[in-house]
Design an enzyme around this catalytic site. Structure first.
Site, PDB file in Angstrom:
ATOM      1  N   ARG A  73       0.852  -1.170   0.116  1.00 59.81           N
ATOM      2  CA  ARG A  73      -0.025  -0.010   0.167  1.00 59.81           C
ATOM      3  C   ARG A  73       0.681   1.355  -0.130  1.00 59.81           C
ATOM      4  NH1 ARG A  73      -3.585  -2.207   5.077  1.00 59.81           N
ATOM      5  NH2 ARG A  73      -1.315  -2.274   5.660  1.00 59.81           N
TER       6      ARG A  73
ATOM      7  N   LYS B 185      15.495 -25.027   6.987  1.00 63.04           N
ATOM      8  CA  LYS B 185      17.107 -25.206   7.421  1.00 63.04           C
ATOM      9  C   LYS B 185      17.528 -26.734   7.421  1.00 63.04           C
ATOM     10  CE  LYS B 185      16.001 -21.705  11.072  1.00 63.04           C
ATOM     11  NZ  LYS B 185      17.109 -20.742  10.885  1.00 63.04           N
TER      12      LYS B 185
ATOM     13  N   ASP C  35       4.307 -17.871  18.518  1.00 65.43           N
ATOM     14  CA  ASP C  35       5.565 -17.744  17.426  1.00 65.43           C
ATOM     15  C   ASP C  35       6.334 -18.909  17.579  1.00 65.43           C
ATOM     16  OD1 ASP C  35       6.899 -16.025  15.756  1.00 65.43           O
ATOM     17  OD2 ASP C  35       8.388 -15.590  17.301  1.00 65.43           O
TER      18      ASP C  35
ATOM     19  N   HIS D  79       7.475 -24.420  15.059  1.00 68.96           N
ATOM     20  CA  HIS D  79       8.840 -24.406  15.160  1.00 68.96           C
ATOM     21  C   HIS D  79       9.169 -25.824  16.176  1.00 68.96           C
ATOM     22  CE1 HIS D  79       9.474 -21.179  12.649  1.00 68.96           C
ATOM     23  NE2 HIS D  79       9.556 -20.255  13.489  1.00 68.96           N
TER      24      HIS D  79
ATOM     25  N   LYS E 199      13.120 -14.913  24.435  1.00 64.81           N
ATOM     26  CA  LYS E 199      13.661 -13.745  23.791  1.00 64.81           C
ATOM     27  C   LYS E 199      14.450 -13.328  24.688  1.00 64.81           C
ATOM     28  CE  LYS E 199      10.847 -12.769  19.866  1.00 64.81           C
ATOM     29  NZ  LYS E 199      11.945 -13.015  18.883  1.00 64.81           N
TER      30      LYS E 199
END
Length: 480
Positions: free
Chosen positions: A48, A185, A238, A243, A341
């Site tokens: 956009r 990976k 996440d 994962h 994290k």
């Protein structure tokens, strides 16, 4: 070596966004550098943002230069000659019709070409993009089409089902490629092939020998400009929803003689994972959130002080989870999944601790097998060797070797894009598998969302919440 032999057009929706700049443009440049792209191909940036084509090409070039240590100027110039920009609204069919006309002119004379659409946009826009690809004539019956969607697909089972229904309402299921970049990976794929090619290793992977398994994906990085995404997702959705569940599946799936049976076997292993019976889900899952601290030599803010984060946010940045598996040979083996994290160091690894021989002697430790996927990638076997003297006293003996990719090595997005061009689904997710993952984890996410559920704080640069040690020690073990 896998390459794209036929012409293709790749439309990247969200072309000025974080994912496109961080992963997609460098991955496509590397394919050009390694001569894996055909003479006729087109990369279309669709977003956009108002900008001219030169400004967009600068974004692409800058992202490649920022990501790579060195860049071949001639290859980059040639690559950029295949790049165009199309400014448009995701919900406006006319903007897609205009792009369709552009594609027809550019693709004129191409033979056996393929069109791909990469959804690098928030899930809320998927419906508009999917329907308008069909309404605008970009998706046609005459040209093979691939729709690539990044995980997570939705934020729970209900939203996943809505997205699935919308995508299947526009595309054939075989045209849809659900992408988890971990499955691109080489180190992750190698979990399966280490077992497949080494029967001695496979003989060790059984519940009569294994005490427990830890799968960890730890990182010192913070939000990296993705506060809007992460605040609505959290570490649990996440990292664990795809994962780490995929890693567990590759470790426990049945070996297959033929590659075309690998996908079904992996999904079957995923479906055999389950939450242990517990009177309190706090015994099964633990969450945390980082506060201000120091990572390496850098002082960093706490999660609540990050730009774009609600100061009252309860979004988790760390999570630890216990699972069990019904896969043959793995019954009764606890799996401890952990991710976070702003931790002390980057580390992605599988650690398998074997049963301890209590009769061995003084200082003898349990045997361990470590498959290290990121960090100091390699494989380590921890054994024991006797020290000199009359009595059996032991010291650790560590056998190790680096797991460095040798041969046809590509970044994960490079490899997965090539496989999508070829129509290979083997290393992509399936609707069936994603649906099961949400069904497995939704009750846990609901538990984490409750205000009465503890959200433990930990300093940035630490190993995580100190409470995680007590949490796992209830099972009589320590983090490895």
């Amino acid at each position: 070596m896998l390459s794209a032999p036929n012409p293709f057009s790749l439309i990247i929706f969200g072309a000025s966004g974080h994912l496109a700049q961080l992963k997609l443009y460098p991955a496509l440049y590397i394919l050009a550098l390694k001569k894996r792209l055909p003479k006729q191909y087109l990369i279309v940036g669709f977003s956009r943002t108002e900008m001219d084509e030169d400004a967009f090409k600068k974004i692409v070039a800058d992202s490649i230069k920022r990501d790579l240590i060195s860049v071949n100027k001639e290859v980059l110039k040639e690559f950029l000659s295949h790049v165009i920009y199309h400014q448009g609204q995701y919900a406006e069919p006319a903007d897609y019709s205009e792009l369709s006309n552009k594609l027809e002119k550019i693709e004129k004379g191409w033979e056996d070409n393929v069109r791909l659409a990469y959804f690098s946009v928030p899930p809320a826009t998927y419906t508009d993009v999917a329907h308008n690809l069909c309404k605008g004539g970009i998706h046609t019956k005459d040209i093979p089409f691939r729709c690539i969607v990044e995980k997570p697909v939705g934020h729970d089972l209900a939203s996943f089902q809505e997205i699935k229904d919308e995508l299947i309402g526009c595309f054939q299921e075989e045209e849809i490629y659900l992408l988890d970049h971990y499955l691109g990976k080489e180190s992750v794929r190698n979990i399966y092939y280490l077992r497949h090619a080494n029967l001695i290793l496979e003989q060790l992977l059984k519940n009569s020998l294994i005490h427990h398994v830890e799968i960890a994906a730890l990182e010192p990085e913070g939000l990296e400009g993705r506060s809007g995404y992460f605040e609505n997702t959290g570490a649990f959705r996440d990292m664990l929803q795809s994962h780490l569940l995929m890693i567990a599946s590759l470790l426990t799936m049945k070996l297959r003689d033929k590659d075309d049976a690998l996908l079904a076997s992996r999904i079957d292993a995923l479906k055999k994972l389950y939450i242990p019976p517990a009177s309190n889900l706090d015994d099964v899952i633990l969450q945390g959130q980082y506060t201000a601290g120091q990572v390496g030599k850098e002082k960093v803010s706490g999660y609540l002080e990050e730009e774009g984060i609600n100061p009252d946010s309860r979004t988790n940045t760390f999570v630890a989870l216990k699972l069990l598996s019904r896969a043959q040979g793995w019954e009764g083996v606890p799996f401890y999944l952990r991710s976070g994290k702003r931790l002390k160091e980057k580390k992605t690894r599988i650690t398998i601790q074997f049963q301890q021989n209590t009769e061995a002697g003084k200082d003898a430790l349990p045997n361990r097998l470590c498959i290290i996927l990121q960090g100091e990638a390699g494989m380590r076997i921890h054994m024991q060797t006797k020290m000199g003297g009359t009595d059996p006293v032991f010291r650790p003996l560590v056998l190790e070797d680096p797991l460095v990719c040798v041969g046809d090595c590509l970044p994960e997005h490079s490899l997965l894009i090539l496989e999508a061009i070829h129509g290979k689904h083997q290393w992509f997710l399936t609707f069936d598998g994603v649906q099961f993952a949400w069904r497995l984890l939704d009750p846990l996410q609901s538990h984490l969302d409750q205000k009465k559920t503890s959200l433990y704080l930990y300093k940035a640069g630490s190993d995580g919440p100190k409470e995680m040690d007590e949490w796992i020690e209830k099972d009589g073990i320590k983090w490895l």
